[in-house]
Design a protein around this motif. Sequence first.
Motif, PDB file in Angstrom:
ATOM      1  N   MET A 147     122.247  79.108 -31.887  1.00  5.98           N
ATOM      2  CA  MET A 147     123.418  78.358 -30.304  1.00  5.98           C
ATOM      3  C   MET A 147     123.328  80.141 -29.515  1.00  5.98           C
ATOM      4  O   MET A 147     123.225  80.031 -28.794  1.00  5.98           O
ATOM      5  N   GLY A 148     122.926  80.680 -30.019  1.00  9.51           N
ATOM      6  CA  GLY A 148     123.281  82.201 -29.596  1.00  9.51           C
ATOM      7  C   GLY A 148     121.477  82.228 -28.770  1.00  9.51           C
ATOM      8  O   GLY A 148     121.466  83.033 -27.710  1.00  9.51           O
ATOM      9  N   ALA A 149     121.306  82.193 -28.785  1.00 10.03           N
ATOM     10  CA  ALA A 149     119.453  82.158 -28.554  1.00 10.03           C
ATOM     11  C   ALA A 149     119.436  81.476 -27.338  1.00 10.03           C
ATOM     12  O   ALA A 149     118.989  80.924 -26.286  1.00 10.03           O
ATOM     13  N   MET A 150     119.731  79.460 -27.402  1.00 11.80           N
ATOM     14  CA  MET A 150     119.641  79.231 -26.351  1.00 11.80           C
ATOM     15  C   MET A 150     121.199  79.728 -25.337  1.00 11.80           C
ATOM     16  O   MET A 150     120.370  79.886 -23.956  1.00 11.80           O
ATOM     17  N   ASN A 151     121.998  80.271 -25.643  1.00 13.66           N
ATOM     18  CA  ASN A 151     122.788  81.306 -24.847  1.00 13.66           C
ATOM     19  C   ASN A 151     122.045  82.426 -24.476  1.00 13.66           C
ATOM     20  O   ASN A 151     122.149  82.873 -22.361  1.00 13.66           O
ATOM     21  N   LEU A 152     120.744  83.090 -24.507  1.00 11.79           N
ATOM     22  CA  LEU A 152     119.991  84.038 -24.634  1.00 11.79           C
ATOM     23  C   LEU A 152     119.378  83.479 -23.390  1.00 11.79           C
ATOM     24  O   LEU A 152     119.058  84.154 -21.840  1.00 11.79           O
ATOM     25  N   MET A 153     119.073  82.554 -23.803  1.00 10.98           N
ATOM     26  CA  MET A 153     117.180  82.035 -22.490  1.00 10.98           C
ATOM     27  C   MET A 153     118.391  81.109 -21.292  1.00 10.98           C
ATOM     28  O   MET A 153     117.437  81.291 -19.986  1.00 10.98           O
ATOM     29  N   LYS A 154     119.960  81.072 -21.772  1.00 13.08           N
ATOM     30  CA  LYS A 154     119.626  80.620 -19.748  1.00 13.08           C
ATOM     31  C   LYS A 154     120.395  81.739 -18.923  1.00 13.08           C
ATOM     32  O   LYS A 154     120.548  81.181 -17.815  1.00 13.08           O
ATOM     33  N   SER A 155     121.005  82.948 -19.510  1.00  9.87           N
ATOM     34  CA  SER A 155     120.960  84.129 -18.820  1.00  9.87           C
ATOM     35  C   SER A 155     119.510  84.445 -18.620  1.00  9.87           C
ATOM     36  O   SER A 155     120.169  84.960 -17.248  1.00  9.87           O
ATOM     37  N   THR A 156     118.991  85.139 -18.700  1.00 11.08           N
ATOM     38  CA  THR A 156     117.567  84.613 -18.872  1.00 11.08           C
ATOM     39  C   THR A 156     116.839  84.587 -17.589  1.00 11.08           C
ATOM     40  O   THR A 156     116.426  84.672 -16.782  1.00 11.08           O
ATOM     41  N   LEU A 157     117.106  82.891 -17.581  1.00  8.36           N
ATOM     42  CA  LEU A 157     116.513  82.407 -16.683  1.00  8.36           C
ATOM     43  C   LEU A 157     116.920  82.128 -14.969  1.00  8.36           C
ATOM     44  O   LEU A 157     116.656  81.961 -13.827  1.00  8.36           O
ATOM     45  N   LEU A 158     118.279  82.226 -15.457  1.00 12.91           N
ATOM     46  CA  LEU A 158     119.586  82.628 -14.052  1.00 12.91           C
ATOM     47  C   LEU A 158     119.251  83.730 -13.420  1.00 12.91           C
ATOM     48  O   LEU A 158     118.875  84.146 -12.479  1.00 12.91           O
ATOM     49  N   SER A 159     118.534  85.392 -14.712  1.00 10.41           N
ATOM     50  CA  SER A 159     118.956  85.953 -13.846  1.00 10.41           C
ATOM     51  C   SER A 159     117.200  86.586 -13.139  1.00 10.41           C
ATOM     52  O   SER A 159     117.057  86.782 -11.970  1.00 10.41           O
ATOM     53  N   LEU A 160     116.201  85.357 -14.085  1.00 13.94           N
ATOM     54  CA  LEU A 160     114.996  85.318 -13.586  1.00 13.94           C
ATOM     55  C   LEU A 160     114.613  85.188 -11.547  1.00 13.94           C
ATOM     56  O   LEU A 160     113.910  84.850 -10.749  1.00 13.94           O
ATOM     57  N   LYS A 161     115.695  83.149 -12.119  1.00 11.08           N
ATOM     58  CA  LYS A 161     115.698  82.645 -10.179  1.00 11.08           C
ATOM     59  C   LYS A 161     116.973  83.689  -9.553  1.00 11.08           C
ATOM     60  O   LYS A 161     115.815  83.569  -8.479  1.00 11.08           O
ATOM     61  N   ASP A 162     117.682  84.773  -9.805  1.00 11.12           N
ATOM     62  CA  ASP A 162     117.676  85.607  -8.449  1.00 11.12           C
ATOM     63  C   ASP A 162     117.045  86.701  -8.475  1.00 11.12           C
ATOM     64  O   ASP A 162     117.113  86.648  -6.890  1.00 11.12           O
ATOM     65  N   LYS A 163     115.803  86.799  -9.057  1.00 11.05           N
ATOM     66  CA  LYS A 163     114.784  87.639  -8.764  1.00 11.05           C
ATOM     67  C   LYS A 163     113.655  86.985  -7.495  1.00 11.05           C
ATOM     68  O   LYS A 163     112.580  87.095  -7.381  1.00 11.05           O
ATOM     69  N   GLY A 164     113.827  85.722  -7.789  1.00 10.07           N
ATOM     70  CA  GLY A 164     113.190  84.795  -6.885  1.00 10.07           C
ATOM     71  C   GLY A 164     112.207  83.914  -7.850  1.00 10.07           C
ATOM     72  O   GLY A 164     110.935  83.334  -6.679  1.00 10.07           O
TER      73      GLY A 164
ATOM     74  N   ASP B  65     110.835  88.396 -26.937  1.00 11.53           N
ATOM     75  CA  ASP B  65     111.660  87.022 -26.933  1.00 11.53           C
ATOM     76  C   ASP B  65     113.350  86.463 -27.027  1.00 11.53           C
ATOM     77  O   ASP B  65     113.327  87.271 -27.987  1.00 11.53           O
ATOM     78  N   MET B  66     113.965  85.288 -26.747  1.00  9.41           N
ATOM     79  CA  MET B  66     114.927  85.470 -27.451  1.00  9.41           C
ATOM     80  C   MET B  66     115.310  84.480 -28.925  1.00  9.41           C
ATOM     81  O   MET B  66     116.099  85.420 -29.501  1.00  9.41           O
TER      82      MET B  66
ATOM     83  N   ASP C 158     118.412  87.921 -29.902  1.00 12.27           N
ATOM     84  CA  ASP C 158     119.363  86.963 -30.699  1.00 12.27           C
ATOM     85  C   ASP C 158     119.669  87.575 -32.154  1.00 12.27           C
ATOM     86  O   ASP C 158     120.744  87.697 -32.451  1.00 12.27           O
ATOM     87  N   TYR C 159     118.745  87.382 -33.167  1.00  7.54           N
ATOM     88  CA  TYR C 159     118.631  87.694 -34.573  1.00  7.54           C
ATOM     89  C   TYR C 159     118.687  88.756 -34.669  1.00  7.54           C
ATOM     90  O   TYR C 159     119.906  89.582 -35.544  1.00  7.54           O
ATOM     91  N   LEU C 160     117.923  89.803 -33.981  1.00 12.74           N
ATOM     92  CA  LEU C 160     118.766  91.490 -34.398  1.00 12.74           C
ATOM     93  C   LEU C 160     119.406  91.799 -33.650  1.00 12.74           C
ATOM     94  O   LEU C 160     120.371  92.750 -34.741  1.00 12.74           O
ATOM     95  N   LYS C 161     120.908  91.346 -33.268  1.00 16.47           N
ATOM     96  CA  LYS C 161     122.298  91.591 -32.640  1.00 16.47           C
ATOM     97  C   LYS C 161     122.615  90.883 -33.792  1.00 16.47           C
ATOM     98  O   LYS C 161     123.373  91.538 -34.289  1.00 16.47           O
ATOM     99  N   ARG C 162     122.453  89.629 -33.765  1.00 17.95           N
ATOM    100  CA  ARG C 162     123.311  89.023 -34.447  1.00 17.95           C
ATOM    101  C   ARG C 162     123.156  89.648 -36.897  1.00 17.95           C
ATOM    102  O   ARG C 162     123.822  89.679 -36.566  1.00 17.95           O
ATOM    103  N   ASP C 163     122.151  89.349 -37.225  1.00 18.30           N
ATOM    104  CA  ASP C 163     122.006  89.967 -38.410  1.00 18.30           C
ATOM    105  C   ASP C 163     122.354  92.075 -38.016  1.00 18.30           C
ATOM    106  O   ASP C 163     122.891  91.789 -39.331  1.00 18.30           O
ATOM    107  N   SER C 164     122.589  92.428 -37.384  1.00 16.17           N
ATOM    108  CA  SER C 164     123.102  93.816 -36.871  1.00 16.17           C
ATOM    109  C   SER C 164     124.922  93.342 -37.404  1.00 16.17           C
ATOM    110  O   SER C 164     125.435  94.011 -38.322  1.00 16.17           O
ATOM    111  N   TYR C 165     125.441  92.388 -36.902  1.00 18.20           N
ATOM    112  CA  TYR C 165     126.615  91.926 -36.688  1.00 18.20           C
ATOM    113  C   TYR C 165     127.059  92.241 -38.307  1.00 18.20           C
ATOM    114  O   TYR C 165     128.331  92.319 -38.503  1.00 18.20           O
TER     115      TYR C 165
END
Length: 415
Positions: free
Chosen positions: A61-78, A161-162, A166-173
């Motif tokens: 679920m977390g990786a999917m959330n990061l994927m969505k944020s990344t794609l929207l950011s890339l779209k903003d860059k054209g 990759d996403m 996610d796993y670095l941030k999540r596993d650290s937490y």
Amino acid sequence: MNTNKLKIFNDPIYGFIQISDESIYDIIEHPYFQRLRRINQLGLTYMVYPGAIHTRFQHSMGAMNLMKSTLLSLKDKGINISTEEVLAAQQAILLHDIGHGPFSHTLERHLLYRTSHEKVGSLLLEAINKDLGGILDTAIAINKNSYHKKFLHQLVSSQLDMDRLDYLKRDSYFTGVSEGVIGTDRLIKMLNVIDDQLVVEAKGIYSVEKFLVARRIMYWQVYLHKTVLSAEQLLIEIIKRARVLSKTDSRISSSPELILFLRNKIDAEQLIEKDLLSKFASIDDFDIMFAIKEWSKHKDKTLSLLCKNILERHIPKVIIQKEKFDQNAIQKLKKKVAKTYEISIDEAAHFVYSGIASNRAYNQKADKIFIQEKNRTLVDITTASDNFNIRSLSAPVSKFYLCYPKEFHIGDTKI
């Protein structure tokens, strides 16, 4: 039938994660995906870090959330990414771990014969796609790297990759190891696409350096922690012993599905030919732990003691060194264990075992991390960075380990 599919999940890492399409909800509701709730992300790491009881479901679920944020950011860059591709990439990363078996990487290749979780995942993806009417065709192509926009696959599977973010941030937490914390927001904002290649803008180079250093630390401090290695190898030895006994002892108790995979060498082809995919997908951590509790009372002394050691956290002692262990000394130790426990030398091998732990934070021969310089030139991170440690991280580091029961003292003598 649920008509409200655009739900919100509250995640401890990112806060609210919103389902943006009904197909995402249908994937999450599928039994094969729900199974990920019952598979620990970090195997038996909770025996060292008690908070590490998060699941593959949460990570996906977390990786999917990061994927969505990344794609929207890339779209903003054209970057040209269609609405359908945004959805397909989210579906692809959501299902990237669907093939994991019980306790994630720990028992990989020990329940299935010569079959990786990626191969199982590919089979399960096809099965889910069939159940959902073919909605995952593009997602499957992205996962297989057969889709014409290669950078979408890199977002799912590469060295930046996403999944890793996610796993670095999540596993650290969940472990409480703060050295693994990475700035995912900044890394995502620094990503770009040049000639269908995922790259990092020059001003994001320090974030990439931090990411690679954090990954190295997490591997030695968490994923390859010596006690984690010992505990997970102990679990493997339990499965090995149970597999031997299951062929001759009809009274060995566990779920029918687990017994099926213990008694037979089943590979990817047989999963399809004998229609066993759904049976494998029904096995999770709960099956293994139930079996271990039952086997702890088994008449076989070796299996019983191994299982009690897991349940009571009697983890074997671990010695780690840079050189290989002397095999003659290991054999003497096995004989000592066999005599004390009154078991055979073969059975003693379940209590005395050695292996290699290897870590490479960055692989220059794989899908490289490119830094985009101001003139749009792409430079590998090890060349672009002025940090000597980043270049050294590309070299593999291996350590040899030996595990044996704590009551057998061999001192500090190299063996």
